[in-house]
Design an enzyme around this catalytic site. Structure first.
Site, PDB file in Angstrom:
ATOM      1  N   ASP A 117       0.799  -1.240   0.015  1.00 47.48           N
ATOM      2  CA  ASP A 117      -0.086   0.053  -0.080  1.00 47.48           C
ATOM      3  C   ASP A 117       0.882   1.414   0.061  1.00 47.48           C
ATOM      4  O   ASP A 117       0.219   2.417  -0.144  1.00 47.48           O
ATOM      5  CB  ASP A 117      -0.932  -0.127   1.133  1.00 47.48           C
ATOM      6  CG  ASP A 117      -1.923  -0.956   0.981  1.00 47.48           C
ATOM      7  OD1 ASP A 117      -2.635  -1.059   0.008  1.00 47.48           O
ATOM      8  OD2 ASP A 117      -2.391  -1.611   2.039  1.00 47.48           O
ATOM      9  N   ASP A 180      -5.831  -4.825  -5.878  1.00 42.36           N
ATOM     10  CA  ASP A 180      -5.594  -3.366  -5.500  1.00 42.36           C
ATOM     11  C   ASP A 180      -3.946  -3.230  -5.792  1.00 42.36           C
ATOM     12  O   ASP A 180      -3.751  -1.680  -5.869  1.00 42.36           O
ATOM     13  CB  ASP A 180      -5.735  -3.248  -4.192  1.00 42.36           C
ATOM     14  CG  ASP A 180      -6.906  -4.094  -3.369  1.00 42.36           C
ATOM     15  OD1 ASP A 180      -7.140  -5.257  -4.047  1.00 42.36           O
ATOM     16  OD2 ASP A 180      -7.419  -3.730  -2.607  1.00 42.36           O
TER      17      ASP A 180
HETATM   18  N1  GLY Z   1      -7.060  -1.751  -0.744  1.00 38.66           N
HETATM   19  C1  GLY Z   1      -8.140  -2.297   0.194  1.00 38.66           C
HETATM   20  C2  GLY Z   1      -9.462  -2.031  -0.373  1.00 38.66           C
HETATM   21  O1  GLY Z   1      -9.502  -1.660  -1.471  1.00 38.66           O
HETATM   22  O2  GLY Z   1     -10.207  -1.975   0.473  1.00 38.66           O
END
Ligand code: GLY
Length: 399
Positions: A117, A180
């Site tokens: 992230d 993601d």
């Molecule tokens: N990246 C985590 C979500 O989209 O909830």
């Protein structure tokens, strides 16, 4: 009797006229950008000085923000929202706040990677800050963080390890990659072109290509996660962590794919990414409900009673505005642009928090299987909503 029939006809005729008018209406984002700036200033005033002081979500009816610190995966959206609001308003107090909340994330450039992230965290905050101010201290932080993200790359698999820890049903210590993660490649592309190692570009391209091959079903809907053998690089299976089931289309995941492949085409000029962005877009658009804001998962059997996810709509709207600017075919460009505008108009008409709280949007779903942040307000929805409104304002297309 005749009068009643006449009245009925008139009523349905006016509904049809209204529907046509809504569909073709000219949507002006300025009023909604102003709304965002007003809401954001109220949030800013309510925050404590000491950490945790980064607003993540609102899950109660009192309108209080749940606060987090720099380690949380959503920590960069708040500073990013402040940078966008500064861009929109030119207000120096917002610039100062954006700088302050970006700098809270500085440790991420020095610590080892907790997960993929880092792009969401550091590129949305410092990245937007650098774009608007050219402050070289931001640039150093972005470059260092890109190197940290690259430490999660597994050359046998060809993708980044998204979650370097045990996650339920994910067969740790096998190699996991989640859809993601496509969003975080932007940090690597940027770093490779702004003084960072050229290998960062190759890592990003490898990740996108491997994901394109292994992460999608025959209809181009995405798995949330794919598990790989970390030594042979072979795919073991596709599954979900945040979606309804292993075979369902989780709405935000599909929106990440649309945004991610559109961005990959922008950064590489590789036609395969543009073609793929269009394919993952088609299945998303084809399956949307009438108001263009998806239920949290397209395959939840509880639809139409299932919760919506306004964040997926905001991510998709922003991505489609970019996609419309990248395709050569004018008809396609108009199609993507119109869909994005209609998505934004729908969010603005029916999904704004208004007086309920100081976020921009409501009806966002975070993690439905965990029953957390369901039908809430969440900072990433607000980030992509404001980004999309600004993209629309700055676009020279008008259909
Ligand atoms: N990246 C985590 C979500 O989209 O909830």
């Amino acid at each position: 009797m005749k009068i009643r029939i006449l009245c009925c006809c008139l009523f349905f005729y006016s509904l049809t006229l209204l529907a046509c008018h809504q569909k073709d209406r000219i949507y002006d984002p300025n009023k909604d950008i102003e709304y965002c700036v007003v809401q954001l200033k109220k949030t800013l005033q309510s925050l404590p000085i000491d950490t945790p002081n980064i607003p993540r979500s609102i899950t109660n009816t009192r309108g209080n923000w749940n606060l987090i610190n720099y380690k949380d995966w959503t920590s960069g959206f708040w500073a990013g929202i402040l940078w966008y609001a500064y861009q929109a308003s030119g207000d120096d107090s917002l610039k100062a706040a954006a700088d302050r909340f970006s700098r809270e994330l500085t440790p991420l450039s020095k610590e080892s990677a907790l997960d993929h992230d880092l792009g969401f965290q550091v590129f949305n905050s410092f990245g937007n800050g650098y774009r608007l101010t050219k402050d070289t201290s931001y640039k150093h932080i972005i470059l260092a963080t890109a190197d940290t993200l690259a430490t999660l790359f597994n050359g046998h698999v060809g993708t980044i390890l998204s979650w370097p820890r045990a996650v339920p049903h994910m067969e740790w210590p096998k190699h996991n990659t989640i859809i993601d993660n496509m969003m975080n490649l932007e940090l690597l592309f940027w770093a490779s072109k702004n003084g960072g190692d050229k290998k960062l570009y190759d890592i990003a391209v490898s990740h996108a290509e491997k994901t394109m091959k292994n992460h999608f079903r025959s209809d181009y809907s995405a798995y949330h996660a794919v598990i790989y053998d970390p030594k042979t690089g072979g795919k073991i299976k596709g599954l979900t962590h945040q979606g309804y089931s292993d075979s369902s289309m989780w709405s935000r995941g599909q929106a990440w794919a649309i945004y991610g492949y559109t961005m990959c085409y922008r950064e590489t000029g590789k036609q395969e990414f543009l073609d793929f962005a269009e394919k993952v877009t088609k299945v998303y658009i084809d399956r949307l409900p009438d108001d263009l804001v998806p239920y949290w998962d397209f395959d939840d059997p509880n639809i139409p009673k299932a919760p919506r996810d306004a964040s997926a709509a905001a991510v998709a709207a922003s991505a489609l505005l970019e996609l419309s600017s990248l395709v050569d075919d004018e008809e396609k460009a108009a199609h993507y642009y119109r869909k994005a505008v209609d998505m934004l108009a729908s969010l603005s008409d029916n999904y704004q928090s208004g007086k309920a709280n100081t976020a921009f949007l409501k009806h966002v779903t975070g993690h439905k299987p965990n029953n957390s942040e369901v039908d809430a307000s969440i900072n990433y929805a607000d980030y992509y909503y404001l980004e999309a409104l600004l993209r629309l304002k700055n676009s020279n297309r008008r259909y």
